[in-house]
Design a protein around this motif. Sequence first.
Motif, PDB file in Angstrom:
ATOM      1  N   PRO A 291      -0.958 -31.076 -40.412  1.00  0.00           N
ATOM      2  CA  PRO A 291      -1.589 -29.762 -40.316  1.00  0.00           C
ATOM      3  C   PRO A 291      -0.493 -28.682 -40.538  1.00  0.00           C
ATOM      4  CG  PRO A 291      -1.210 -30.743 -38.310  1.00  0.00           C
ATOM      5  CD  PRO A 291      -0.870 -31.753 -39.339  1.00  0.00           C
ATOM      6  N   HIS A 292      -0.935 -27.582 -40.859  1.00  0.00           N
ATOM      7  CA  HIS A 292       0.058 -26.397 -41.038  1.00  0.00           C
ATOM      8  C   HIS A 292       0.349 -25.761 -39.670  1.00  0.00           C
ATOM      9  CE1 HIS A 292       1.505 -23.167 -44.195  1.00  0.00           C
ATOM     10  NE2 HIS A 292       2.454 -23.499 -43.129  1.00  0.00           N
ATOM     11  N   SER A 293       0.987 -26.105 -38.865  1.00  0.00           N
ATOM     12  CA  SER A 293       1.147 -25.764 -37.373  1.00  0.00           C
ATOM     13  C   SER A 293       2.330 -26.593 -36.910  1.00  0.00           C
ATOM     14  CB  SER A 293      -0.181 -25.833 -36.540  1.00  0.00           C
ATOM     15  OG  SER A 293       0.154 -26.048 -35.346  1.00  0.00           O
ATOM     16  N   SER A 294       3.338 -26.002 -36.626  1.00  0.00           N
ATOM     17  CA  SER A 294       4.498 -26.745 -35.757  1.00  0.00           C
ATOM     18  C   SER A 294       3.689 -27.297 -34.479  1.00  0.00           C
ATOM     19  CB  SER A 294       5.626 -25.595 -35.483  1.00  0.00           C
ATOM     20  OG  SER A 294       5.156 -24.619 -34.791  1.00  0.00           O
ATOM     21  N   SER A 295       3.190 -26.550 -33.559  1.00  0.00           N
ATOM     22  CA  SER A 295       2.466 -26.986 -32.447  1.00  0.00           C
ATOM     23  C   SER A 295       1.575 -28.374 -32.474  1.00  0.00           C
ATOM     24  CB  SER A 295       1.485 -25.802 -32.048  1.00  0.00           C
ATOM     25  OG  SER A 295       0.968 -26.247 -30.729  1.00  0.00           O
ATOM     26  N   ALA A 296       0.731 -28.176 -33.760  1.00  0.00           N
ATOM     27  CA  ALA A 296      -0.242 -29.402 -33.908  1.00  0.00           C
ATOM     28  C   ALA A 296       0.869 -30.541 -34.289  1.00  0.00           C
ATOM     29  CB  ALA A 296      -1.203 -29.210 -35.024  1.00  0.00           C
ATOM     30  N   GLN A 297       1.838 -30.196 -35.275  1.00  0.00           N
ATOM     31  CA  GLN A 297       2.756 -31.637 -35.710  1.00  0.00           C
ATOM     32  C   GLN A 297       3.361 -32.177 -34.674  1.00  0.00           C
ATOM     33  OE1 GLN A 297       5.232 -29.625 -38.740  1.00  0.00           O
ATOM     34  NE2 GLN A 297       3.511 -29.405 -40.294  1.00  0.00           N
ATOM     35  N   SER A 298       3.554 -31.056 -33.524  1.00  0.00           N
ATOM     36  CA  SER A 298       4.517 -31.898 -32.492  1.00  0.00           C
ATOM     37  C   SER A 298       3.736 -32.890 -31.609  1.00  0.00           C
ATOM     38  CB  SER A 298       4.970 -30.663 -31.704  1.00  0.00           C
ATOM     39  OG  SER A 298       3.899 -30.200 -30.639  1.00  0.00           O
ATOM     40  N   THR A 299       2.391 -33.040 -31.777  1.00  0.00           N
ATOM     41  CA  THR A 299       1.774 -34.038 -31.168  1.00  0.00           C
ATOM     42  C   THR A 299       1.410 -35.408 -32.051  1.00  0.00           C
ATOM     43  OG1 THR A 299      -0.405 -33.253 -31.646  1.00  0.00           O
ATOM     44  CG2 THR A 299       0.588 -32.117 -29.643  1.00  0.00           C
ATOM     45  N   MET A 300       1.710 -35.313 -33.317  1.00  0.00           N
ATOM     46  CA  MET A 300       1.612 -36.388 -34.116  1.00  0.00           C
ATOM     47  C   MET A 300       2.598 -37.547 -34.149  1.00  0.00           C
ATOM     48  SD  MET A 300      -0.142 -34.323 -37.194  1.00  0.00           S
ATOM     49  CE  MET A 300      -1.117 -35.479 -37.706  1.00  0.00           C
TER      50      MET A 300
ATOM     51  N   THR B 141       4.813 -40.825 -33.153  1.00  0.00           N
ATOM     52  CA  THR B 141       5.411 -41.523 -32.075  1.00  0.00           C
ATOM     53  C   THR B 141       6.604 -40.842 -31.475  1.00  0.00           C
ATOM     54  OG1 THR B 141       4.940 -43.618 -33.124  1.00  0.00           O
ATOM     55  CG2 THR B 141       6.167 -43.343 -31.211  1.00  0.00           C
ATOM     56  N   ALA B 142       6.380 -40.287 -30.036  1.00  0.00           N
ATOM     57  CA  ALA B 142       7.622 -39.736 -29.474  1.00  0.00           C
ATOM     58  C   ALA B 142       8.850 -40.329 -29.747  1.00  0.00           C
ATOM     59  CB  ALA B 142       7.392 -39.676 -27.946  1.00  0.00           C
ATOM     60  N   VAL B 143      10.053 -39.615 -29.990  1.00  0.00           N
ATOM     61  CA  VAL B 143      11.252 -40.084 -30.139  1.00  0.00           C
ATOM     62  C   VAL B 143      12.053 -39.335 -29.267  1.00  0.00           C
ATOM     63  CG1 VAL B 143      13.115 -40.519 -31.794  1.00  0.00           C
ATOM     64  CG2 VAL B 143      10.704 -40.727 -32.577  1.00  0.00           C
ATOM     65  N   SER B 144      13.224 -40.116 -28.478  1.00  0.00           N
ATOM     66  CA  SER B 144      14.013 -39.283 -27.639  1.00  0.00           C
ATOM     67  C   SER B 144      15.048 -38.684 -28.600  1.00  0.00           C
ATOM     68  CB  SER B 144      14.915 -40.113 -26.663  1.00  0.00           C
ATOM     69  OG  SER B 144      15.380 -41.181 -27.356  1.00  0.00           O
ATOM     70  N   LYS B 145      15.948 -37.679 -27.911  1.00  0.00           N
ATOM     71  CA  LYS B 145      16.868 -37.053 -29.007  1.00  0.00           C
ATOM     72  C   LYS B 145      18.121 -37.910 -29.439  1.00  0.00           C
ATOM     73  CE  LYS B 145      19.546 -32.589 -28.685  1.00  0.00           C
ATOM     74  NZ  LYS B 145      19.603 -31.343 -27.731  1.00  0.00           N
ATOM     75  N   ASP B 146      18.541 -38.817 -28.441  1.00  0.00           N
ATOM     76  CA  ASP B 146      19.503 -39.881 -28.648  1.00  0.00           C
ATOM     77  C   ASP B 146      18.895 -40.926 -29.808  1.00  0.00           C
ATOM     78  OD1 ASP B 146      17.820 -40.960 -26.813  1.00  0.00           O
ATOM     79  OD2 ASP B 146      19.463 -42.005 -25.983  1.00  0.00           O
ATOM     80  N   GLN B 147      17.686 -40.935 -30.020  1.00  0.00           N
ATOM     81  CA  GLN B 147      17.179 -41.790 -30.896  1.00  0.00           C
ATOM     82  C   GLN B 147      16.721 -41.421 -32.343  1.00  0.00           C
ATOM     83  OE1 GLN B 147      17.366 -45.356 -30.317  1.00  0.00           O
ATOM     84  NE2 GLN B 147      18.591 -44.767 -28.739  1.00  0.00           N
ATOM     85  N   LEU B 148      16.962 -40.200 -32.579  1.00  0.00           N
ATOM     86  CA  LEU B 148      16.787 -39.444 -33.843  1.00  0.00           C
ATOM     87  C   LEU B 148      17.295 -40.381 -35.143  1.00  0.00           C
ATOM     88  CD1 LEU B 148      17.100 -35.858 -32.873  1.00  0.00           C
ATOM     89  CD2 LEU B 148      14.967 -36.842 -33.507  1.00  0.00           C
ATOM     90  N   GLN B 149      16.396 -40.423 -36.173  1.00  0.00           N
ATOM     91  CA  GLN B 149      16.579 -40.955 -37.411  1.00  0.00           C
ATOM     92  C   GLN B 149      16.298 -39.949 -38.515  1.00  0.00           C
ATOM     93  OE1 GLN B 149      14.562 -44.738 -37.844  1.00  0.00           O
ATOM     94  NE2 GLN B 149      15.615 -45.438 -36.005  1.00  0.00           N
ATOM     95  N   PRO B 150      17.196 -40.074 -39.560  1.00  0.00           N
ATOM     96  CA  PRO B 150      16.662 -39.177 -40.631  1.00  0.00           C
ATOM     97  C   PRO B 150      15.224 -39.313 -41.264  1.00  0.00           C
ATOM     98  CG  PRO B 150      18.895 -40.114 -41.249  1.00  0.00           C
ATOM     99  CD  PRO B 150      18.032 -40.923 -40.038  1.00  0.00           C
ATOM    100  N   GLY B 151      14.589 -38.007 -41.173  1.00  0.00           N
ATOM    101  CA  GLY B 151      13.181 -37.963 -41.592  1.00  0.00           C
ATOM    102  C   GLY B 151      12.421 -37.823 -40.001  1.00  0.00           C
ATOM    103  N   ASP B 152      12.738 -37.885 -38.747  1.00  0.00           N
ATOM    104  CA  ASP B 152      12.108 -37.491 -37.809  1.00  0.00           C
ATOM    105  C   ASP B 152      12.050 -36.056 -37.686  1.00  0.00           C
ATOM    106  OD1 ASP B 152      12.042 -40.253 -37.167  1.00  0.00           O
ATOM    107  OD2 ASP B 152      13.622 -40.034 -35.508  1.00  0.00           O
ATOM    108  N   LEU B 153      10.625 -35.684 -37.203  1.00  0.00           N
ATOM    109  CA  LEU B 153      10.342 -34.351 -36.757  1.00  0.00           C
ATOM    110  C   LEU B 153      11.132 -33.821 -35.613  1.00  0.00           C
ATOM    111  CD1 LEU B 153       6.956 -33.960 -38.352  1.00  0.00           C
ATOM    112  CD2 LEU B 153       8.872 -33.747 -39.579  1.00  0.00           C
ATOM    113  N   VAL B 154      11.600 -32.679 -35.640  1.00  0.00           N
ATOM    114  CA  VAL B 154      12.094 -32.150 -34.423  1.00  0.00           C
ATOM    115  C   VAL B 154      11.619 -30.883 -34.134  1.00  0.00           C
ATOM    116  CG1 VAL B 154      14.418 -33.586 -34.234  1.00  0.00           C
ATOM    117  CG2 VAL B 154      14.336 -31.419 -35.635  1.00  0.00           C
ATOM    118  N   PHE B 155      11.346 -30.456 -32.898  1.00  0.00           N
ATOM    119  CA  PHE B 155      10.502 -29.240 -32.578  1.00  0.00           C
ATOM    120  C   PHE B 155      11.399 -28.330 -31.542  1.00  0.00           C
ATOM    121  CE2 PHE B 155       7.727 -32.482 -33.825  1.00  0.00           C
ATOM    122  CZ  PHE B 155       6.865 -31.946 -34.913  1.00  0.00           C
TER     123      PHE B 155
END
Length: 193
Positions: A125-134, A136-150
């Motif tokens: 969807p064209h919404s940062s809020s809606a994208q933030s729920t799509m 799988t959750a990832v912790s900040k210390d487990q971020l990988q290239p391509g993960d979405l950060v909000f």
Amino acid sequence: ARPAADTPVVPLASNYDSAADAAVKKVAEAADKHRADATQIIAAAHAPQRGTNAGPGGANAGGASAGGGKASVPAVTGSSRGAAALKAAMTQIGKPYVWGAAGPSAYDCSGLVMWAYKQIGVSLPHSSSAQSTMGTAVSKDQLQPGDLVFFYSPVSHVGIYAGNGMVLNASTSGQPVKMSKLSSMPFHNARRL
């Protein structure tokens, strides 16, 4: 300019690096077909390096450097869908921010993410809020290239994690699509698609 709906979509393949390479090739072909847009895009892409808007908040504040210091653009590695989307998104560095835009000549934050993932066959969807729920959750210390950060609370900004503490994003009016330090914005959550 071509409407966003006409942007070529690269089908998701088992080898995501190949899908990313094909997406980058499709983007380059689209730019070749639209020379007038390409001229504007090239001018915008070169503006940060020339320092034409130097000073606080100018185009020089982002691009290959972020937060005022020289920060190299991370090399994209990996074979995940996220890495493939990041590779496509990196071809858009330097394009202008326009609220509500989803490419290919301008973007807002969620429009850039939506466009990048569309290149590998993922609809968002064209919404940062809606994208933030799509995904799988990832912790900040487990971020990988391509993960979405909000960012912010409530969520009002999104970028694509690029590695080495950097985020590719379309941040605000007057700023091109660029790399920013993850630490330069208040982190809210991250998701992996």
